[in-house]
Design a protein around this motif. Structure first.
Motif, PDB file in Angstrom:
ATOM      1  N   THR A   1      54.346  32.433  45.192  1.00 51.06           N
ATOM      2  CA  THR A   1      54.441  31.315  44.247  1.00 51.06           C
ATOM      3  C   THR A   1      53.102  31.052  43.572  1.00 51.06           C
ATOM      4  O   THR A   1      53.031  30.911  42.330  1.00 51.06           O
ATOM      5  CB  THR A   1      54.916  30.050  44.977  1.00 51.06           C
ATOM      6  N   LEU A   2      52.031  31.001  44.350  1.00 53.41           N
ATOM      7  CA  LEU A   2      50.703  30.745  43.778  1.00 53.41           C
ATOM      8  C   LEU A   2      50.256  31.902  42.883  1.00 53.41           C
ATOM      9  O   LEU A   2      49.595  31.681  41.852  1.00 53.41           O
ATOM     10  CB  LEU A   2      49.684  30.517  44.891  1.00 53.41           C
ATOM     11  N   ASN A   3      50.622  33.110  43.249  1.00 53.97           N
ATOM     12  CA  ASN A   3      50.271  34.258  42.408  1.00 53.97           C
ATOM     13  C   ASN A   3      50.982  34.179  41.061  1.00 53.97           C
ATOM     14  O   ASN A   3      50.369  34.464  40.008  1.00 53.97           O
ATOM     15  CB  ASN A   3      50.649  35.553  43.131  1.00 53.97           C
ATOM     16  N   ILE A   4      52.248  33.773  41.058  1.00 50.80           N
ATOM     17  CA  ILE A   4      52.999  33.655  39.805  1.00 50.80           C
ATOM     18  C   ILE A   4      52.426  32.533  38.947  1.00 50.80           C
ATOM     19  O   ILE A   4      52.281  32.669  37.711  1.00 50.80           O
ATOM     20  CB  ILE A   4      54.490  33.409  40.105  1.00 50.80           C
ATOM     21  N   VAL A   5      52.066  31.409  39.575  1.00 50.84           N
ATOM     22  CA  VAL A   5      51.483  30.284  38.828  1.00 50.84           C
ATOM     23  C   VAL A   5      50.190  30.706  38.149  1.00 50.84           C
ATOM     24  O   VAL A   5      49.981  30.471  36.941  1.00 50.84           O
ATOM     25  CB  VAL A   5      51.255  29.090  39.765  1.00 50.84           C
ATOM     26  N   ASP A   6      49.281  31.319  38.884  1.00 50.43           N
ATOM     27  CA  ASP A   6      47.977  31.695  38.326  1.00 50.43           C
ATOM     28  C   ASP A   6      48.112  32.774  37.259  1.00 50.43           C
ATOM     29  O   ASP A   6      47.418  32.712  36.217  1.00 50.43           O
ATOM     30  CB  ASP A   6      47.054  32.177  39.447  1.00 50.43           C
ATOM     31  N   ARG A   7      48.944  33.721  37.459  1.00 53.98           N
ATOM     32  CA  ARG A   7      49.114  34.780  36.462  1.00 53.98           C
ATOM     33  C   ARG A   7      49.744  34.240  35.181  1.00 53.98           C
ATOM     34  O   ARG A   7      49.385  34.679  34.072  1.00 53.98           O
ATOM     35  CB  ARG A   7      49.953  35.910  37.041  1.00 53.98           C
ATOM     36  N   PHE A   8      50.669  33.295  35.319  1.00 53.78           N
ATOM     37  CA  PHE A   8      51.274  32.722  34.127  1.00 53.78           C
ATOM     38  C   PHE A   8      50.281  31.855  33.371  1.00 53.78           C
ATOM     39  O   PHE A   8      50.201  31.901  32.127  1.00 53.78           O
ATOM     40  CB  PHE A   8      52.512  31.899  34.518  1.00 53.78           C
ATOM     41  N   LEU A   9      49.491  31.057  34.099  1.00 52.42           N
ATOM     42  CA  LEU A   9      48.499  30.209  33.438  1.00 52.42           C
ATOM     43  C   LEU A   9      47.410  31.034  32.757  1.00 52.42           C
ATOM     44  O   LEU A   9      46.743  30.545  31.831  1.00 52.42           O
ATOM     45  CB  LEU A   9      47.864  29.254  34.442  1.00 52.42           C
ATOM     46  N   SER A  10      47.206  32.253  33.200  1.00 49.90           N
ATOM     47  CA  SER A  10      46.204  33.117  32.568  1.00 49.90           C
ATOM     48  C   SER A  10      46.729  33.786  31.296  1.00 49.90           C
ATOM     49  O   SER A  10      45.943  34.373  30.553  1.00 49.90           O
ATOM     50  CB  SER A  10      45.749  34.192  33.550  1.00 49.90           C
ATOM     51  N   THR A  11      48.034  33.657  31.044  1.00 45.79           N
ATOM     52  CA  THR A  11      48.623  34.290  29.851  1.00 45.79           C
ATOM     53  C   THR A  11      49.116  33.280  28.811  1.00 45.79           C
ATOM     54  O   THR A  11      49.292  33.659  27.648  1.00 45.79           O
ATOM     55  CB  THR A  11      49.810  35.191  30.255  1.00 45.79           C
ATOM     56  N   LYS A  12      49.338  32.031  29.205  1.00 43.35           N
ATOM     57  CA  LYS A  12      49.939  31.056  28.279  1.00 43.35           C
ATOM     58  C   LYS A  12      49.305  29.681  28.490  1.00 43.35           C
ATOM     59  O   LYS A  12      49.076  29.255  29.619  1.00 43.35           O
ATOM     60  CB  LYS A  12      51.449  30.975  28.502  1.00 43.35           C
ATOM     61  N   VAL A  13      49.049  29.000  27.407  1.00 44.11           N
ATOM     62  CA  VAL A  13      48.512  27.647  27.455  1.00 44.11           C
ATOM     63  C   VAL A  13      49.645  26.697  27.832  1.00 44.11           C
ATOM     64  O   VAL A  13      50.724  26.698  27.227  1.00 44.11           O
ATOM     65  CB  VAL A  13      47.905  27.245  26.098  1.00 44.11           C
TER      66      VAL A  13
ATOM     67  N   ILE B   1      58.432  32.467  32.230  1.00 45.33           N
ATOM     68  CA  ILE B   1      57.483  33.060  33.189  1.00 45.33           C
ATOM     69  C   ILE B   1      57.764  34.542  33.389  1.00 45.33           C
ATOM     70  O   ILE B   1      56.845  35.383  33.342  1.00 45.33           O
ATOM     71  CB  ILE B   1      57.549  32.299  34.529  1.00 45.33           C
ATOM     72  N   LEU B   2      59.033  34.901  33.599  1.00 42.41           N
ATOM     73  CA  LEU B   2      59.381  36.296  33.840  1.00 42.41           C
ATOM     74  C   LEU B   2      59.077  37.169  32.614  1.00 42.41           C
ATOM     75  O   LEU B   2      58.637  38.317  32.750  1.00 42.41           O
ATOM     76  CB  LEU B   2      60.863  36.421  34.211  1.00 42.41           C
ATOM     77  N   ARG B   3      59.270  36.615  31.424  1.00 40.55           N
ATOM     78  CA  ARG B   3      58.995  37.380  30.210  1.00 40.55           C
ATOM     79  C   ARG B   3      57.494  37.608  30.044  1.00 40.55           C
ATOM     80  O   ARG B   3      57.065  38.700  29.655  1.00 40.55           O
ATOM     81  CB  ARG B   3      59.577  36.636  29.006  1.00 40.55           C
ATOM     82  N   ASN B   4      56.694  36.599  30.338  1.00 39.63           N
ATOM     83  CA  ASN B   4      55.241  36.749  30.203  1.00 39.63           C
ATOM     84  C   ASN B   4      54.658  37.672  31.277  1.00 39.63           C
ATOM     85  O   ASN B   4      53.669  38.369  31.025  1.00 39.63           O
ATOM     86  CB  ASN B   4      54.562  35.380  30.280  1.00 39.63           C
ATOM     87  N   LEU B   5      55.242  37.657  32.459  1.00 42.25           N
ATOM     88  CA  LEU B   5      54.771  38.548  33.539  1.00 42.25           C
ATOM     89  C   LEU B   5      55.421  39.915  33.477  1.00 42.25           C
ATOM     90  O   LEU B   5      55.103  40.778  34.306  1.00 42.25           O
ATOM     91  CB  LEU B   5      55.056  37.907  34.909  1.00 42.25           C
ATOM     92  N   GLU B   6      56.314  40.114  32.507  1.00 39.80           N
ATOM     93  CA  GLU B   6      57.016  41.385  32.344  1.00 39.80           C
ATOM     94  C   GLU B   6      57.755  41.793  33.612  1.00 39.80           C
ATOM     95  O   GLU B   6      57.807  42.964  33.955  1.00 39.80           O
ATOM     96  CB  GLU B   6      56.038  42.484  31.908  1.00 39.80           C
ATOM     97  N   TRP B   7      58.266  40.800  34.319  1.00 34.10           N
ATOM     98  CA  TRP B   7      59.064  40.999  35.537  1.00 34.10           C
ATOM     99  C   TRP B   7      58.285  41.752  36.629  1.00 34.10           C
ATOM    100  O   TRP B   7      58.878  42.378  37.507  1.00 34.10           O
ATOM    101  CB  TRP B   7      60.367  41.748  35.227  1.00 34.10           C
ATOM    102  N   TYR B   8      56.984  41.665  36.547  1.00 34.79           N
ATOM    103  CA  TYR B   8      56.143  42.340  37.551  1.00 34.79           C
ATOM    104  C   TYR B   8      55.889  41.369  38.696  1.00 34.79           C
ATOM    105  O   TYR B   8      54.984  40.526  38.633  1.00 34.79           O
ATOM    106  CB  TYR B   8      54.825  42.793  36.902  1.00 34.79           C
ATOM    107  N   LEU B   9      56.668  41.507  39.768  1.00 30.24           N
ATOM    108  CA  LEU B   9      56.607  40.582  40.899  1.00 30.24           C
ATOM    109  C   LEU B   9      56.167  41.249  42.204  1.00 30.24           C
ATOM    110  O   LEU B   9      55.825  40.553  43.152  1.00 30.24           O
ATOM    111  CB  LEU B   9      57.985  39.927  41.118  1.00 30.24           C
ATOM    112  N   THR B  10      56.206  42.548  42.257  1.00 32.10           N
ATOM    113  CA  THR B  10      55.824  43.254  43.487  1.00 32.10           C
ATOM    114  C   THR B  10      54.309  43.451  43.481  1.00 32.10           C
ATOM    115  O   THR B  10      53.799  44.474  43.010  1.00 32.10           O
ATOM    116  CB  THR B  10      56.553  44.600  43.593  1.00 32.10           C
ATOM    117  N   VAL B  11      53.598  42.472  43.965  1.00 31.73           N
ATOM    118  CA  VAL B  11      52.135  42.499  43.978  1.00 31.73           C
ATOM    119  C   VAL B  11      51.648  42.232  45.398  1.00 31.73           C
ATOM    120  O   VAL B  11      52.283  41.498  46.165  1.00 31.73           O
ATOM    121  CB  VAL B  11      51.549  41.445  43.014  1.00 31.73           C
ATOM    122  N   PRO B  12      50.525  42.806  45.786  1.00 24.22           N
ATOM    123  CA  PRO B  12      49.954  42.519  47.121  1.00 24.22           C
ATOM    124  C   PRO B  12      49.242  41.185  47.131  1.00 24.22           C
ATOM    125  O   PRO B  12      48.162  41.019  46.552  1.00 24.22           O
ATOM    126  CB  PRO B  12      48.996  43.688  47.351  1.00 24.22           C
TER     127      PRO B  12
END
Length: 428
Positions: free
Chosen positions: A224-236, A287-298
């Motif tokens: 959850t925290l990884n998705i939040v930070d990655r999304f905030l780094s791509t969109k205001v 969120i999924l569109r901005n992250l390009e559905w990339y969810l498998t992260v360490p």
């Protein structure tokens, strides 16, 4: 020109002459035998005389030892001559001194004595080397030189566990190390005009309570925290939508990690109906569109499980202390933006061992499996210890209260690590 066959010499002679020759040979042998009894010291001369007389060694059987030696030498001279017509170069007579049986036994005894002395010398050399190695080993122990610690195989106990995947576990974590940069975030607050690091900490503190309320898996919280930070780094994101980003990110992470994920209406209720269902679904798609559905992260949790296992021997208190320090660091923006997930996990283990006074603080086994030395982790571990020291006085107490409970071994109440505290650095 036709070749002419040369018959053996014996067949060309008449029978009468052959008999006379045999008589002459017998007489010559008789005379020679009598002379040989007196002269046994020089066999070479006697052999030369036999060659001159043309005596065949096979005609008579030798009766003495000296006659046998003379016969052998005569046969060698016959074999060495390849052409009877050509004159042969006379060889120097070979002098053989024949000793008695007593003399030969004395020679054998001398030879055996020499061999025994050489064997004793070799054994003495080997024993000397062995004795020197023993002395070296004893001196090492006397000087208290401790041998290098062996790396413990932490997967040995899971050899028969198919779910542990011991054959591939090392390769899996090598891949995590290679790909963790793709899923980590750097400083993005400069691109967010309406929110700051403190607002993010408030959001994470609230998400901790939501996570406990829904009794979700630890993997869900870190994703959850990884998705939040990655999304905030791509969109205001405006300030009034920051909580919406948080519950939508937890919804995505729950669908990815949980067997029974909470429903959308559950997140609407937990946010006190600040948002409606349609807003949550729209934010989820964004969120999924901005992250390009990339969810498998360490995430750090992936490394925490491995590194806690490498911190042998490990117990429940040690495990909870590591999770406490790791969650505290995830709530602070400085840790997430400065350090990689693997370093956050390794630093949490190092700080936990220092807090619980595990000796040594960092082992060769941990260095082998984490890939970090104690010096590389010190700065990040000091930051975690400072968070631990400030937790009792902080207004954001969700993580502190969580790990003050008895089911978490009350690790939050432990005294922060003294060797990593800011007070120790000031004194030094």
């Amino acid at each position: 020109m036709a070749s002419r066959v040369i018959a053996p010499i014996e067949l060309q002679q008449p029978r009468g002459e052959n008999n006379n020759n045999n008589n002459k040979q017998k007489n010559a042998l008789g005379v020679e035998g009598r002379n040989r009894r007196g002269v046994l010291k020089d066999i070479g001369n006697l052999v030369a005389n036999q060659a001159d007389l043309g005596v065949n060694a096979n005609v008579c059987k030798p009766n003495t030892r000296s006659q046998a030696i003379a016969q052998v030498l005569a046969e060698k001279n016959k074999k060495s001559s390849t052409n009877l017509d050509l004159p042969q170069k006379p060889k120097e007579p070979e002098v053989i001194i024949i000793s008695s049986d007593e003399e030969s036994e004395g020679v054998k005894e001398k030879q055996q004595a020499v061999r025994g002395r050489k064997q004793r010398e070799r054994s003495t050399t080997k024993n000397g080397k062995a004795f020197s190695s023993v002395l070296s080993a004893r001196s090492t122990v006397a000087c208290s030189i401790v041998p290098k610690e062996l790396v413990i195989n932490i997967d040995a106990t899971d050899k028969d566990n198919e779910l542990a995947a011991t054959e591939y576990i090392d390769d899996i974590y090598k891949f995590y190390k290679l790909t963790e940069e793709d899923g980590r975030v750097h400083d993005y607050m400069v691109s967010q005009p309406d929110i700051n690091a403190k607002m993010r900490s408030i959001l994470v503190d609230w998400l901790i309570e939501v996570h406990r309320k829904f009794e979700l898996m630890p993997e869900t919280f870190y994703l959850t925290l990884n998705i939040v930070d990655r999304f905030l780094s791509t969109k205001v994101v405006p300030r009034n939508e920051l909580q919406l980003v948080g519950i939508s990110s937890m919804l995505i992470a729950s669908k990815y990690e949980e067997i029974w994920a909470p429903e959308v209406n559950d997140f609407v209720i937990i946010s006190d109906s600040a948002y409606v269902r349609e807003q949550v679904l729209i934010m989820e798609k964004t969120i999924l569109r901005n992250l390009e559905w990339y969810l498998t992260v360490p995430t750090p949790y992936v490394f925490l499980v491995r590194y806690i296992k490498a911190s042998t021997p490990s117990d429940k208190e040690m495990e909870n202390m590591v999770y406490f320090l790791a969650e505290l660091s995830m709530m602070h923006y400085a840790t997430v933006s400065l350090y990689s997930p693997s370093m956050i996990a390794a630093s949490a283990v190092y700080a936990a061992r220092s807090t619980l006074e595990k000796s040594p603080f960092w082992t060769d086994t941990l260095k082998h499996y984490t890939g970090f030395s104690e010096e590389q982790l010190r700065e990040c571990a000091k930051l975690m210890v400072s968070f631990h020291s400030a937790a009792p006085e902080s207004r954001l107490k969700a993580i502190y209260k969580k790990f003050c409970s008895t089911d978490r071994c009350a690790v939050a109440l432990r005294t922060p690590a003294k060797n990593l505290s800011a007070h120790t650095d000031t004194e030094s």
